[in-house]
Structures are given as C-alpha cells and as structure tokens.
Scaffold this motif. Sequence first.
Motif, PDB file in Angstrom:
ATOM      1  N   GLY A   6      27.347  18.175 -57.428  1.00 37.31           N
ATOM      2  CA  GLY A   6      26.374  17.105 -57.644  1.00 37.31           C
ATOM      3  C   GLY A   6      26.931  15.894 -58.355  1.00 37.31           C
ATOM      4  O   GLY A   6      26.175  15.019 -58.788  1.00 37.31           O
ATOM      5  N   ALA A   7      28.253  15.814 -58.466  1.00 35.41           N
ATOM      6  CA  ALA A   7      28.902  14.696 -59.139  1.00 35.41           C
ATOM      7  C   ALA A   7      29.647  13.831 -58.127  1.00 35.41           C
ATOM      8  O   ALA A   7      29.715  14.155 -56.936  1.00 35.41           O
ATOM      9  N   GLU A   8      30.198  12.721 -58.606  1.00 37.82           N
ATOM     10  CA  GLU A   8      30.961  11.820 -57.763  1.00 37.82           C
ATOM     11  C   GLU A   8      32.397  11.741 -58.267  1.00 37.82           C
ATOM     12  O   GLU A   8      32.628  11.771 -59.483  1.00 37.82           O
ATOM     13  N   PRO A   9      33.367  11.627 -57.349  1.00 40.04           N
ATOM     14  CA  PRO A   9      34.743  11.385 -57.801  1.00 40.04           C
ATOM     15  C   PRO A   9      34.806  10.080 -58.599  1.00 40.04           C
ATOM     16  O   PRO A   9      34.264   9.054 -58.168  1.00 40.04           O
ATOM     17  N   GLY A  10      35.450  10.131 -59.756  1.00 42.01           N
ATOM     18  CA  GLY A  10      35.488   8.962 -60.619  1.00 42.01           C
ATOM     19  C   GLY A  10      36.511   7.924 -60.199  1.00 42.01           C
ATOM     20  O   GLY A  10      36.381   6.748 -60.547  1.00 42.01           O
ATOM     21  N   PHE A  11      37.539   8.341 -59.448  1.00 41.03           N
ATOM     22  CA  PHE A  11      38.613   7.425 -59.077  1.00 41.03           C
ATOM     23  C   PHE A  11      38.425   6.828 -57.688  1.00 41.03           C
ATOM     24  O   PHE A  11      38.867   5.711 -57.434  1.00 41.03           O
ATOM     25  N   LEU A  12      37.819   7.580 -56.776  1.00 40.45           N
ATOM     26  CA  LEU A  12      37.700   7.160 -55.383  1.00 40.45           C
ATOM     27  C   LEU A  12      36.926   5.844 -55.291  1.00 40.45           C
ATOM     28  O   LEU A  12      35.761   5.756 -55.688  1.00 40.45           O
ATOM     29  N   GLY A  13      37.583   4.804 -54.791  1.00 39.29           N
ATOM     30  CA  GLY A  13      36.958   3.496 -54.665  1.00 39.29           C
ATOM     31  C   GLY A  13      37.015   2.651 -55.922  1.00 39.29           C
ATOM     32  O   GLY A  13      36.628   1.475 -55.899  1.00 39.29           O
ATOM     33  N   TYR A  14      37.495   3.213 -57.028  1.00 45.43           N
ATOM     34  CA  TYR A  14      37.586   2.462 -58.288  1.00 45.43           C
ATOM     35  C   TYR A  14      38.690   1.416 -58.150  1.00 45.43           C
ATOM     36  O   TYR A  14      39.857   1.756 -57.970  1.00 45.43           O
ATOM     37  N   ASN A  15      38.313   0.142 -58.191  1.00 50.72           N
ATOM     38  CA  ASN A  15      39.277  -0.941 -57.894  1.00 50.72           C
ATOM     39  C   ASN A  15      39.971  -0.709 -56.557  1.00 50.72           C
ATOM     40  O   ASN A  15      41.145  -1.040 -56.386  1.00 50.72           O
ATOM     41  N   ASP A  16      39.215  -0.081 -55.621  1.00 51.36           N
ATOM     42  CA  ASP A  16      39.701   0.212 -54.267  1.00 51.36           C
ATOM     43  C   ASP A  16      40.763   1.304 -54.213  1.00 51.36           C
ATOM     44  O   ASP A  16      41.477   1.433 -53.201  1.00 51.36           O
ATOM     45  N   PHE A  17      40.866   2.134 -55.263  1.00 51.69           N
ATOM     46  CA  PHE A  17      41.792   3.267 -55.177  1.00 51.69           C
ATOM     47  C   PHE A  17      41.315   4.193 -54.058  1.00 51.69           C
ATOM     48  O   PHE A  17      40.129   4.508 -53.968  1.00 51.69           O
ATOM     49  N   PRO A  18      42.234   4.677 -53.186  1.00 47.82           N
ATOM     50  CA  PRO A  18      41.811   5.348 -51.953  1.00 47.82           C
ATOM     51  C   PRO A  18      41.632   6.853 -52.036  1.00 47.82           C
ATOM     52  O   PRO A  18      41.468   7.506 -50.995  1.00 47.82           O
ATOM     53  N   ALA A  19      41.660   7.460 -53.232  1.00 47.14           N
ATOM     54  CA  ALA A  19      41.651   8.923 -53.297  1.00 47.14           C
ATOM     55  C   ALA A  19      40.838   9.416 -54.497  1.00 47.14           C
ATOM     56  O   ALA A  19      40.488   8.651 -55.398  1.00 47.14           O
ATOM     57  N   THR A  20      40.574  10.721 -54.487  1.00 42.99           N
ATOM     58  CA  THR A  20      39.871  11.376 -55.591  1.00 42.99           C
ATOM     59  C   THR A  20      40.814  11.678 -56.745  1.00 42.99           C
ATOM     60  O   THR A  20      40.438  11.584 -57.920  1.00 42.99           O
ATOM     61  N   LEU A  21      42.041  12.052 -56.424  1.00 40.03           N
ATOM     62  CA  LEU A  21      43.043  12.420 -57.422  1.00 40.03           C
ATOM     63  C   LEU A  21      44.176  11.408 -57.440  1.00 40.03           C
ATOM     64  O   LEU A  21      44.543  10.856 -56.399  1.00 40.03           O
ATOM     65  N   CYS A  22      44.765  11.201 -58.602  1.00 38.48           N
ATOM     66  CA  CYS A  22      46.075  10.563 -58.695  1.00 38.48           C
ATOM     67  C   CYS A  22      47.106  11.689 -58.686  1.00 38.48           C
ATOM     68  O   CYS A  22      47.076  12.567 -59.555  1.00 38.48           O
ATOM     69  N   VAL A  23      47.980  11.678 -57.694  1.00 39.52           N
ATOM     70  CA  VAL A  23      48.965  12.739 -57.515  1.00 39.52           C
ATOM     71  C   VAL A  23      50.350  12.108 -57.606  1.00 39.52           C
ATOM     72  O   VAL A  23      50.781  11.397 -56.687  1.00 39.52           O
ATOM     73  N   SER A  24      51.037  12.352 -58.727  1.00 42.30           N
ATOM     74  CA  SER A  24      52.282  11.646 -59.036  1.00 42.30           C
ATOM     75  C   SER A  24      53.419  12.654 -59.170  1.00 42.30           C
ATOM     76  O   SER A  24      53.421  13.475 -60.087  1.00 42.30           O
ATOM     77  N   ARG A  25      54.370  12.562 -58.255  1.00 41.97           N
ATOM     78  CA  ARG A  25      55.428  13.571 -58.145  1.00 41.97           C
ATOM     79  C   ARG A  25      56.741  13.102 -58.776  1.00 41.97           C
ATOM     80  O   ARG A  25      57.179  11.985 -58.561  1.00 41.97           O
ATOM     81  N   ASN A  26      57.359  13.942 -59.582  1.00 42.48           N
ATOM     82  CA  ASN A  26      58.716  13.758 -60.107  1.00 42.48           C
ATOM     83  C   ASN A  26      58.866  12.445 -60.884  1.00 42.48           C
ATOM     84  O   ASN A  26      58.428  12.356 -62.021  1.00 42.48           O
ATOM     85  N   GLU A  27      59.473  11.411 -60.276  1.00 38.16           N
ATOM     86  CA  GLU A  27      59.697  10.155 -60.993  1.00 38.16           C
ATOM     87  C   GLU A  27      58.453   9.279 -61.049  1.00 38.16           C
ATOM     88  O   GLU A  27      58.439   8.261 -61.749  1.00 38.16           O
ATOM     89  N   ALA A  28      57.377   9.658 -60.335  1.00 39.23           N
ATOM     90  CA  ALA A  28      56.126   8.907 -60.410  1.00 39.23           C
ATOM     91  C   ALA A  28      55.429   9.243 -61.731  1.00 39.23           C
ATOM     92  O   ALA A  28      55.261  10.420 -62.067  1.00 39.23           O
ATOM     93  N   VAL A  29      55.046   8.215 -62.461  1.00 39.38           N
ATOM     94  CA  VAL A  29      54.429   8.403 -63.777  1.00 39.38           C
ATOM     95  C   VAL A  29      52.930   8.659 -63.624  1.00 39.38           C
ATOM     96  O   VAL A  29      52.411   9.674 -64.081  1.00 39.38           O
ATOM     97  N   VAL A  30      52.240   7.736 -62.980  1.00 39.75           N
ATOM     98  CA  VAL A  30      50.795   7.840 -62.769  1.00 39.75           C
ATOM     99  C   VAL A  30      50.405   7.074 -61.508  1.00 39.75           C
ATOM    100  O   VAL A  30      51.210   6.356 -60.928  1.00 39.75           O
ATOM    101  N   HIS A  31      49.137   7.255 -61.115  1.00 39.03           N
ATOM    102  CA  HIS A  31      48.475   6.482 -60.053  1.00 39.03           C
ATOM    103  C   HIS A  31      49.084   6.712 -58.673  1.00 39.03           C
ATOM    104  O   HIS A  31      48.946   5.872 -57.788  1.00 39.03           O
ATOM    105  N   GLY A  32      49.742   7.867 -58.487  1.00 35.35           N
ATOM    106  CA  GLY A  32      50.266   8.200 -57.168  1.00 35.35           C
ATOM    107  C   GLY A  32      49.143   8.474 -56.184  1.00 35.35           C
ATOM    108  O   GLY A  32      48.142   9.125 -56.515  1.00 35.35           O
TER     109      GLY A  32
END
Length: 277
Positions: free
Chosen positions: A58-84
Amino acid sequence: MRKKSNKIYYKTEEEIELMRKSNLLVSKTLALVGDLLKPGAVGLDIDKAAEQFIRDHGAEPGFLGYNDFPATLCVSRNEAVVHGIPVKRPFEDGDIVSVDCGVFWNGFYGDAAYTFAIGDVNEATMQLLRRTKESLYKGIEQARVGRRIGDVSFAIQQHVRKYRYGIVRELVGHGVGKELHEAPEVPNYGRRGKGFKLQEGLVIAVEPMINMGKQGVRSLPDQWTIVTIDNMPSAHYEHTIAIKKTGPDILSTHEYVEAAIVKNPNLKEVVIEGEFV
C-alpha cells in the motif's frame, strides 16, 4: 537526487511512528533484495520485484520518478558510489552492490541503504564494507539532543580516516520527513561542536559513503550514477534516525537484510563489532 527543502521540520511522536513504518518497509524491501541477489541476477529484475513488494504493502516507491529518476532502487556496483540505475547486466561473483531504497507511506518517507557482498569478495573490499558500516554507527552514537551535526560528521570521519579511505564530500546525509530530502545536511566529514544543533524531533538520514581510494567522484553520462574518480570500490550504508531525549532512535533496521544474507549462500556477511544498539 537532490530536491531539498531548506526548512527544518521537527516531528511529533505520532509522526515518528508513521516514519518508523515507512522505514521498516524500506528495511523489508532491502531484505527482499538480499533474497534475490546472486551471480547472474539482473538489477532490472530485482528493481521490478522491489517496486511490486512496496506497492503490495500500500506504499509508493520513494525514488521512482523523483527528479525523473527511472527506478525504485538505486543499485550501485563496485566503483559506483550512489544513484546507480538498475540495468540488464548480470551481477558477478566478487561484486559489491550498494542498494539504496526509499518509500512514501502514510505521508512520510523512509530511506535506508546497504552494501551487499556477492560471492568471493576480496578481503580488502570486505574490510572497506565493515569499516564503513562501523562508521555509520559511530556517527549515530553522536546524534543526541544538544550535540551538533559536526559531532556526527567528525565521528564518521575519524573512524575511516585512520584506514586512509576517501570520504565522499559531494554527497551527504539529510533530513527526512514529508520530503525525501529536508534540511539539515549531514556530511560525513566535519568538526566537533560545529554545525546545526540537534534537537528532539529532528529526523535525519546518516549515510557514510566511503571510497577505498581517493575521495573524488564523477558522474557517468546517464547523469545519475556517481563513481569514484580512480575506479576503486566504494561502500554505502544508511539509516534514518530520530533524535530523542533518550538518545538516537533508529527507525530503519538492517536486521531483516542481515537475516536474508545469512540464508543466501551467494552473499557474504558484513559482520562488525560494537554495533550501536
């Protein structure tokens, strides 16, 4: 992912309890990620599962569409710090993956992050994860009525600097509430006794972002993913906490995700000593 209110909003006990529900749902979503992560898994598929899980509650993804971010999760691999951005590229044995999740529920946001170790991650990288996670709790210990943001920041900085890690300066923790990013900012470096004075009812996200190598970062062409300037690994852990007279109250939890990791033979535990309770 910044669209921040500059006003300080203090929360009532009732509002803090609503925020606890949002943050516990974030925590359970991260546990779902812990169930699904393995070599060969695909970030896009995990992102879709996380979105469905959040909506089923019954909740909404907080990131999806936030400033046009295209996903529910930020998935940052290895050298990626954030916002992957989650992609189709499969995860590999030896990857570390920071997963940041937010939800909007009952009028309030929840926000937390965890860095997972997939398969045979080398010991130097595991040490980075452990020490970054330790620094999260070192910072939280200082988040008490009457102290200042600089006390939280300095505690994080002091812990990781002795290992000669790079502390990301361009990205910081923040207030959380009816907006995902509220004032004040919570840097991971600073001076004791300086900065905004902490008062009861303030809710903040503490989130050390620590690089194995240099502190510098850069943006990828997707305009979202932030990576280390030297392509060395980076770790990221986050809790949302409320400042109370009795001390810091952690509204999110890593308990669910760590239980999922124990059950998943494809993941390594990130075990630390002296965790704040």
